[in-house]
Design a protein around this motif. Structure first.
Motif, PDB file in Angstrom:
ATOM      1  N   LEU A  33       5.453 -15.569   0.598  1.00  0.00           N
ATOM      2  CA  LEU A  33       4.032 -15.597   0.262  1.00  0.00           C
ATOM      3  C   LEU A  33       3.446 -14.194   0.350  1.00  0.00           C
ATOM      4  N   GLU A  34       2.447 -13.939  -0.490  1.00  0.00           N
ATOM      5  CA  GLU A  34       1.680 -12.699  -0.387  1.00  0.00           C
ATOM      6  C   GLU A  34       0.740 -12.846   0.801  1.00  0.00           C
ATOM      7  N   SER A  35       1.078 -12.231   1.897  1.00  0.00           N
ATOM      8  CA  SER A  35       0.331 -12.438   3.137  1.00  0.00           C
ATOM      9  C   SER A  35       0.327 -11.146   3.941  1.00  0.00           C
ATOM     10  N   ARG A  36      -0.426 -11.182   5.027  1.00  0.00           N
ATOM     11  CA  ARG A  36      -0.453 -10.044   5.953  1.00  0.00           C
ATOM     12  C   ARG A  36      -0.018 -10.545   7.322  1.00  0.00           C
ATOM     13  N   ILE A  37       1.050  -9.974   7.842  1.00  0.00           N
ATOM     14  CA  ILE A  37       1.594 -10.391   9.129  1.00  0.00           C
ATOM     15  C   ILE A  37       1.133  -9.406  10.197  1.00  0.00           C
ATOM     16  N   GLU A  38       0.381  -9.901  11.172  1.00  0.00           N
ATOM     17  CA  GLU A  38      -0.045  -9.070  12.301  1.00  0.00           C
ATOM     18  C   GLU A  38       0.840  -9.428  13.493  1.00  0.00           C
ATOM     19  N   ARG A  39       1.992  -8.793  13.577  1.00  0.00           N
ATOM     20  CA  ARG A  39       2.970  -9.187  14.590  1.00  0.00           C
ATOM     21  C   ARG A  39       2.475  -8.913  16.006  1.00  0.00           C
TER      22      ARG A  39
ATOM     23  N   ALA B 201      -0.353 -13.221  14.409  1.00  0.00           N
ATOM     24  CA  ALA B 201      -1.260 -13.848  13.457  1.00  0.00           C
ATOM     25  C   ALA B 201      -0.812 -13.566  12.027  1.00  0.00           C
ATOM     26  N   ILE B 202      -1.149 -14.508  11.136  1.00  0.00           N
ATOM     27  CA  ILE B 202      -0.834 -14.378   9.715  1.00  0.00           C
ATOM     28  C   ILE B 202      -2.104 -14.589   8.917  1.00  0.00           C
ATOM     29  N   SER B 203      -2.425 -13.637   8.038  1.00  0.00           N
ATOM     30  CA  SER B 203      -3.582 -13.763   7.157  1.00  0.00           C
ATOM     31  C   SER B 203      -3.103 -14.177   5.779  1.00  0.00           C
ATOM     32  N   TYR B 204      -3.668 -15.285   5.281  1.00  0.00           N
ATOM     33  CA  TYR B 204      -3.273 -15.792   3.965  1.00  0.00           C
ATOM     34  C   TYR B 204      -4.451 -16.538   3.345  1.00  0.00           C
ATOM     35  N   GLY B 205      -4.752 -16.209   2.099  1.00  0.00           N
ATOM     36  CA  GLY B 205      -5.810 -16.910   1.386  1.00  0.00           C
ATOM     37  C   GLY B 205      -7.174 -16.789   2.027  1.00  0.00           C
ATOM     38  N   GLY B 206      -7.462 -15.656   2.670  1.00  0.00           N
ATOM     39  CA  GLY B 206      -8.772 -15.451   3.275  1.00  0.00           C
ATOM     40  C   GLY B 206      -8.935 -16.070   4.649  1.00  0.00           C
TER      41      GLY B 206
ATOM     42  N   THR C 213      -7.046 -16.798   8.709  1.00  0.00           N
ATOM     43  CA  THR C 213      -6.042 -16.306   9.655  1.00  0.00           C
ATOM     44  C   THR C 213      -5.520 -17.456  10.503  1.00  0.00           C
ATOM     45  N   THR C 214      -4.222 -17.467  10.688  1.00  0.00           N
ATOM     46  CA  THR C 214      -3.563 -18.482  11.493  1.00  0.00           C
ATOM     47  C   THR C 214      -2.810 -17.813  12.632  1.00  0.00           C
ATOM     48  N   LEU C 215      -3.050 -18.270  13.850  1.00  0.00           N
ATOM     49  CA  LEU C 215      -2.260 -17.791  14.983  1.00  0.00           C
ATOM     50  C   LEU C 215      -0.911 -18.497  14.980  1.00  0.00           C
ATOM     51  N   VAL C 216       0.146 -17.761  15.283  1.00  0.00           N
ATOM     52  CA  VAL C 216       1.487 -18.338  15.370  1.00  0.00           C
ATOM     53  C   VAL C 216       2.038 -17.980  16.750  1.00  0.00           C
TER      54      VAL C 216
ATOM     55  N   VAL D  52      -5.990 -12.899  21.019  1.00  0.00           N
ATOM     56  CA  VAL D  52      -6.582 -13.852  20.094  1.00  0.00           C
ATOM     57  C   VAL D  52      -7.758 -13.251  19.346  1.00  0.00           C
ATOM     58  N   ILE D  53      -8.424 -12.243  19.948  1.00  0.00           N
ATOM     59  CA  ILE D  53      -9.668 -11.762  19.358  1.00  0.00           C
ATOM     60  C   ILE D  53      -9.495 -10.593  18.387  1.00  0.00           C
ATOM     61  N   PRO D  54      -8.752  -9.527  18.708  1.00  0.00           N
ATOM     62  CA  PRO D  54      -8.747  -8.386  17.799  1.00  0.00           C
ATOM     63  C   PRO D  54      -8.155  -8.675  16.443  1.00  0.00           C
ATOM     64  N   MET D  55      -7.325  -9.705  16.310  1.00  0.00           N
ATOM     65  CA  MET D  55      -6.730  -9.970  15.011  1.00  0.00           C
ATOM     66  C   MET D  55      -7.784 -10.368  13.988  1.00  0.00           C
ATOM     67  N   PHE D  56      -8.950 -10.874  14.440  1.00  0.00           N
ATOM     68  CA  PHE D  56      -9.992 -11.220  13.480  1.00  0.00           C
ATOM     69  C   PHE D  56     -10.589  -9.952  12.868  1.00  0.00           C
ATOM     70  N   GLU D  57     -10.709  -8.912  13.675  1.00  0.00           N
ATOM     71  CA  GLU D  57     -11.225  -7.653  13.151  1.00  0.00           C
ATOM     72  C   GLU D  57     -10.308  -7.138  12.042  1.00  0.00           C
TER      73      GLU D  57
END
Length: 592
Positions: A303-309, A313-318, A320-323, A580-585
C-alpha cells in the motif's frame, strides 16, 4: 611517623582490602550456588531489587511499558479507566465465537461454555466493562433463548452484559468461516506447511458476512462514539466497514494469530483489500512485536502509506493507525479455581477416571485438534523417549485432550486419522493389558474440567508449530498454586517470550524435545518450585485485565487527542515523549 609505622599501616590497609575482596567473592559464590542458575529470587524486604526485577522482565516482554508493572490489574482497574478516561463510553466486542452456547438436548436446553482461549480472555473483560458482545449464534437452541432483538443477558444467574447473536445461513458459514477464514487465512498465517486455499466465492461470502456484522455493530451502538473491540482473522474487513458509518468510533482490532512475513502474505489474492480493511482500525494489536513488524512490512510493500516505526504507527488514506504488541493473558485469579479441590484430590479424581496407577507420571496436552498445535510431534518425542530410555515404559502416561475442530475440512479429518493411527501404534508397541502409554480423548471439556486436568498433571506439553500466544501455557501456570509441575513450551508460541522459566523446545527437533521431557520427568520438587514461582508472578502481573487496560488507555489517549483537535481547530501540538501522541503531529504534516 617512622618508616616501620608506615609499613605496618600499609599492611593493615592491604589486609583489609583483601578481606573485603574475599567477602565479595564468597557472597557471589553463595548467591550463585544457593539457587537455580536461571532464576533469581528476591527477599521480601528487598523492595527496590524486586521493583528492578519487574522492570527488567518488562523490557524482556515485547517492549511494554515498565510503569504498568507497578499497577495491580483487576476488573476494578478496568472500570476505573472507563470511568476516569472514557466516561459513559459503550464497549462493544465482536468475535466469531460466542461465550455461551445453548444446545437442544433430550431433557431440555444445555448451556455450553466453550474452552476457547479467546473466550476465556475476553469474557471477564466484557463482564468488567458491562459491554455488549456480538457473535455468531451457532447453538441449536440459540434462537430459542434470545429476546426479540436477538439478545440475551449473560452470564446466567449473574447477568452483567448483553450477548447479541448474529445468524448465518449454512452457505454463509461454509464460505466465510470454513472457507476463506480457515482454509485460506489460517494456513496462510501459520507456518505449518499446509497450503492455503483461496476461492473467489469464499471471498465474496467473507465480505458479505463482515458487512452483516458491521451492520449489527452500527445497530447496537448507542451513539456514534463507542469503543469496538474486533477480534481476529474472521473480521479483517470489519474495521473499515464500521468506520464508514461510525467515523468517531475507537476501533481496536486484535489479531490473535501470527502475521506472516510479506513474501508469504503476498500469496493472498485479496492482500490489499485485507490491509485496507484492517487499517480502518484506530489500533491494531498483535501478541508479539515480531508479528506487528511483519504487518507493517506487508503494508509498506503493498500500500502507498507512511510507516512511522519509532511511533509504531501507519498513516494511510488520511488516517493513522497504531500498531502495537499487546501480549494477551488470562484472568487472575481464575474465578473457577475457587470451585476446585486441592491438587491431591484433583490427582486422585483424574487417576481414578482413567485407571492410572498412583506411581506413574502424568503428562498432558490440552487444545483443539489442529495441525498447528504439534500434537503428532509430541507423540514422536514420546516415542523417542521410550526408545532412548526404555526404563520409562510403564512409568509415564500421556493424556491428550483434543477438542474436535473444523472436522468437515480435509486437513482436520486427516489429522484426526493420523493421530488415531499413531496412538494405536504406540499403545500396541509399548502398552500391556493394564497399561496404555497414550490416552487420547476427542471431546470438548468445560473450563473447570480443563483446570482439574492441569492440577493433576506432572507435566504440561505445549508444542505449537506456530502460534500467536497459546493460553494453555498460562492456564497451566495459573492452575498450579502448589508451585509444582513442569511446563514444556514451544519456542514458536508467543508465551515463550514471557514464561522464560519453562523448558523451551523446538518441536521440530524430536531428540531435543524428548530430552526436555526426560528433564521434566526427573526434575526435583525444589527446581519445579524455583521455575513455577516466577512464571506465576508473570501471569499474575500481566493478566488479561492488563492486556485490555493497555489497549483502553491507548484508546483514551486517542480520544482525548481527537477531542482537543476539534476544540482548538489546529494541528500544531507541543512535542511530547509519549509514543501515542507525537505520531499525530507527523501524520498531519505527512498529509499536508
Amino acid at each position: 611517623m617512622s618508616d616501620y609505622g608506615i609499613e605496618v599501616l600499609w599492611v593493615l590497609i592491604l589486609a583489609s582490602l583483601g578481606l573485603s575482596a574475599v567477602a565479595v567473592v564468597f557472597s557471589i559464590f553463595h548467591r550463585r550456588h544457593s539457587r537455580t542458575p536461571a532464576v533469581t529470587y528476591i527477599a521480601g524486604e528487598d523492595v527496590a531489587s524486586e521493583a528492578a526485577r519487574k522492570v527488567l522482565r518488562e523490557f524482556e516482554k515485547n517492549g511494554q511499558s515498565a510503569d504498568a508493572a507497578l499497577i495491580t490489574w483487576s476488573p476494578d482497574t478496568l472500570r476505573k479507566i472507563l470511568a476516569d478516561d472514557l466516561p459513559e463510553t459503550q464497549v462493544i466486542v465482536v468475535s466469531n465465537r460466542e461465550p455461551y452456547i445453548h444446545n437442544i438436548k433430550d431433557d431440555g436446553v444445555e448451556l455450553l461454555v466453550p474452552a476457547s482461549g479467546l473466550v476465556s480472555a475476553l469474557e471477564p473483560i466484557t463482564r468488567a466493562c458491562a459491554g455488549t458482545w456480538i457473535a455468531y449464534g451457532g447453538g441449536t437452541a440459540d434462537r430459542l433463548t434470545v429476546d426479540r432483538n436477538d439478545r440475551i443477558e449473560v452470564p446466567p444467574g449473574n447477568p452483567s452484559y448483553a450477548l447479541r447473536r448474529v445468524w448465518l445461513t449454512e452457505e454463509e458459514y461454509q464460505g466465510y468461516y470454513l472457507g476463506f477464514a480457515n482454509e485460506g487465512l489460517w494456513p496462510l498465517c501459520h507456518i505449518a506447511f499446509t497450503r492455503p486455499i483461496f476461492r473467489a466465492s469464499d471471498w465474496e461470502t467473507y465480505e458479505a458476512v463482515n458487512r452483516k456484522f458491521a451492520d449489527t455493530v452500527v445497530a447496537e451502538a448507542r451513539n456514534d462514539r463507542p469503543i469496538v473491540l474486533v477480534q481476529d482473522y474472521h473480521f479483517a474487513l470489519l474495521p473499515r466497514m464500521i468506520r464508514e458509518h461510525l467515523p468517531e468510533a475507537i476501533i481496536i482490532t486484535f489479531w490473535h494469530i501470527p502475521w506472516p512475513n510479506s513474501e508469504v502474505y503476498s500469496i493472498c489474492p485479496w492482500r490489499e483489500r485485507i490491509l485496507e480493511g484492517l487499517l480502518g482500525s484506530s489500533i491494531i494489536g498483535f501478541h508479539t512485536q515480531f508479528h506487528a513488524n511483519n504487518f507493517a512490512e506487508s503494508v509498506d510493500r503493498f500500500l502507498e502509506s507512511r510507516i512511522e516505526r519509532a511511533d509504531a504507527a501507519i498513516s494511510y488514506g488520511g488516517r493513522t493507525t497504531l500498531v502495537h504488541a499487546y501480549p494477551i493473558s488470562i484472568e487472575w485469579p481464575a474465578e473457577l479455581l475457587a470451585k476446585l479441590p486441592d491438587v491431591d484430590e484433583c490427582r486422585a479424581r483424574l487417576r481414578e477416571r482413567f485407571g492410572l496407577k498412583a506411581d506413574v507420571k502424568l503428562c498432558v496436552g490440552v487444545e483443539r485438534l489442529d495441525y498447528t498445535k504439534g500434537i503428532l510431534d509430541r507423540f514422536k518425542a514420546l516415542e523417542e523417549l521410550f526408545t532412548r530410555y526404555p526404563e520409562w515404559v510403564g512409568k509415564l502416561v500421556f493424556l491428550q485432550i483434543a477438542a474436535p475442530s473444523r472436522s468437515t475440512l480435509p486437513a482436520y479429518r486427516q489429522l484426526h486419522d493420523e493421530c488415531r493411527r499413531y496412538v494405536d501404534e504406540l499403545n500396541q508397541r509399548y502398552g500391556s493389558e493394564d497399561y496404555s502409554p497414550v490416552l487420547m480423548v476427542f471431546k470438548h471439556h468445560a473450563q473447570e474440567q480443563v483446570y482439574e486436568i492441569y492440577r493433576a498433571a506432572d507435566i504440561c506439553m505445549v508444542t505449537s508449530l506456530h502460534d500467536g500466544m497459546n493460553l494453555v501455557a498460562k492456564e497451566f501456570v495459573a492452575a498450579r498454586d502448589d508451585e509444582q509441575g513442569v511446563l514444556l513450551l514451544s519456542t514458536f508460541a508467543g508465551a515463550s517470550r514471557e514464561l522464560l522459566e519453562a523448558l523451551i523446545v523446538n518441536p521440530y527437533d524430536t531428540a531435543m524435545t524428548s530430552e526436555a521431557l526426560l528433564q521434566a520427568l526427573t526434575m526435583t520438587p525444589d527446581e519445579q518450585r524455583e521455575r513455577m514461582r516466577p512464571m506465576r508472578e508473570m501471569v499474575r502481573d500481566n493478566n488479561v485485565y492488563r492486556w485490555a487496560g493497555s489497549m483502553l488507555l491507548d484508546a483514551a489517549r486517542l480520544r482525548k487527542r481527537g477531542d482537543l483537535d476539534r476544540v482548538t481547530g489546529t494541528g500544531e501540538r507541543p512535542s511530547n515523549t509519549d509514543n501515542v501522541i507525537p505520531m499525530f503531529e507527523r501524520t498531519r504534516k505527512a498529509a499536508s
